[in-house]
Design an enzyme around this catalytic site. Structure first.
Site, PDB file in Angstrom:
ATOM      1  N   TYR A  96       0.834  -1.205   0.000  1.00 33.80           N
ATOM      2  CA  TYR A  96       0.000   0.000   0.000  1.00 33.80           C
ATOM      3  C   TYR A  96       0.866   1.253   0.000  1.00 33.80           C
ATOM      4  CZ  TYR A  96      -3.673  -3.294   1.487  1.00 33.80           C
ATOM      5  OH  TYR A  96      -4.550  -4.346   1.587  1.00 33.80           O
TER       6      TYR A  96
ATOM      7  N   HIS B  45       0.381 -11.921   0.644  1.00 35.32           N
ATOM      8  CA  HIS B  45      -0.611 -11.060  -0.005  1.00 35.32           C
ATOM      9  C   HIS B  45      -1.340 -11.742  -1.175  1.00 35.32           C
ATOM     10  CE1 HIS B  45      -1.488  -6.478  -0.438  1.00 35.32           C
ATOM     11  NE2 HIS B  45      -2.552  -7.192  -0.645  1.00 35.32           N
TER      12      HIS B  45
END
Length: 282
Positions: free
Chosen positions: A52, A111
């Site tokens: 992010y 992820h």
């Protein structure tokens, strides 16, 4: 407020997502205030990732939580596939911990699947748990076939959670994945729980049936969408908001109890899947 139990930790079923946060310096104060508002409303989980903003979201979270007692937080971060090897993962986690300003995260997720052999990734996740840099590990963007493969590995069943896209307009996981995870006592974390701008059903909050249910509960459409997600057992929702008022409203949606009539209206607007669908991923 509904709760979810992850690796023995009972947490409120609505936490705080941070995707797209930390990118604009002019919004830093507002975004930190949003995190504080969510925590003040009762949230404990903050979900972030090294991906992010290339670490900017973790840095923002670190600034937001620096004066908050660690035992009042449940921190989740994620490792990129390119860093999910024995050679690189610990360095990635160390960088995340430094940005967050903590000694350990509560949950560290793979992820999404990359080219590193799954066994190598899982063994390293377990090692980092053993040495105390994360209290537990899990996966993200895994479907039933991925989980079945995972469960064949020696450390596979030690996974503490799986995080996938799930909202009223994206219900594919209900066909078999949620049942598989319930059977194997693997909690589910729902990202983009109120929809996403680039998703097919992007404007769930404008649907007449959603608005009707919201009116019944004197709630916002977004609160109803969140209440629907966490009405499923052992499902944690992590909505993202950079607006303090919205962040508070999101967390308080965990107090809304939808009725059978409410659920019927929502099903009519967005029917449950009748066949296995490809896993939705953003």
């Amino acid at each position: 407020m509904q709760t979810v139990t992850i690796a023995g930790n009972q947490v409120p079923a609505i936490g705080l997502g941070t995707w797209h946060m930390g990118d604009d310096p002019s919004l830093q104060t507002q975004e930190i205030n949003a995190i504080h508002a969510g925590l003040a409303a009762g949230a404990e989980v903050i979900d972030t990732a090294e991906m992010y903003g290339s670490g900017r979201a973790e840095t923002l979270v670190g600034k937001a939580i620096k004066d908050i007692p660690r035992d009042q937080l449940y921190l989740i971060s994620k490792v990129l596939p390119t860093n999910a090897s024995k050679q690189h993962m610990e360095r990635s986690l160390d960088a995340s911990l430094k940005r967050l300003g903590v000694d350990e995260v509560d949950l560290y997720l793979y992820h999404w699947r990359g080219t590193t052999p799954l066994a190598e990734t899982i063994d390293e996740l377990q090692r980092l748990t053993t040495v105390g840099k994360t209290k537990a590990w899990g996966i993200s963007n895994f479907d039933v076939s991925d989980l079945e493969e995972l469960w064949q590995l020696p450390n596979g069943p030690k996974a503490a959670a799986n995080e996938d896209l799930f909202n009223l307009g994206s219900r594919g996981v209900e066909y078999s994945l949620l049942d598989w995870q319930a059977k194997h006592e693997l909690p589910f974390i729902a990202y983009s729980p109120v929809g996403a701008p680039d998703q097919l059903n992007a404007h769930l909050d404008r649907n007449p049936n959603v608005l009707k249910v919201a009116q019944r509960h004197n709630a916002s459409a977004y609160q109803i969408l969140l209440a629907w997600v966490v009405s499923h057992q052992q499902v944690l929702a992590i909505p993202q908001s950079s607006n303090p008022d919205h962040a508070k409203e999101n967390v308080l949606a965990g107090d809304i109890q939808l009725t059978a009539d409410d659920l019927k209206l929502l099903d009519e607007a967005y029917p449950a899947p009748t066949e296995k669908l490809p896993l939705d991923v953003l």
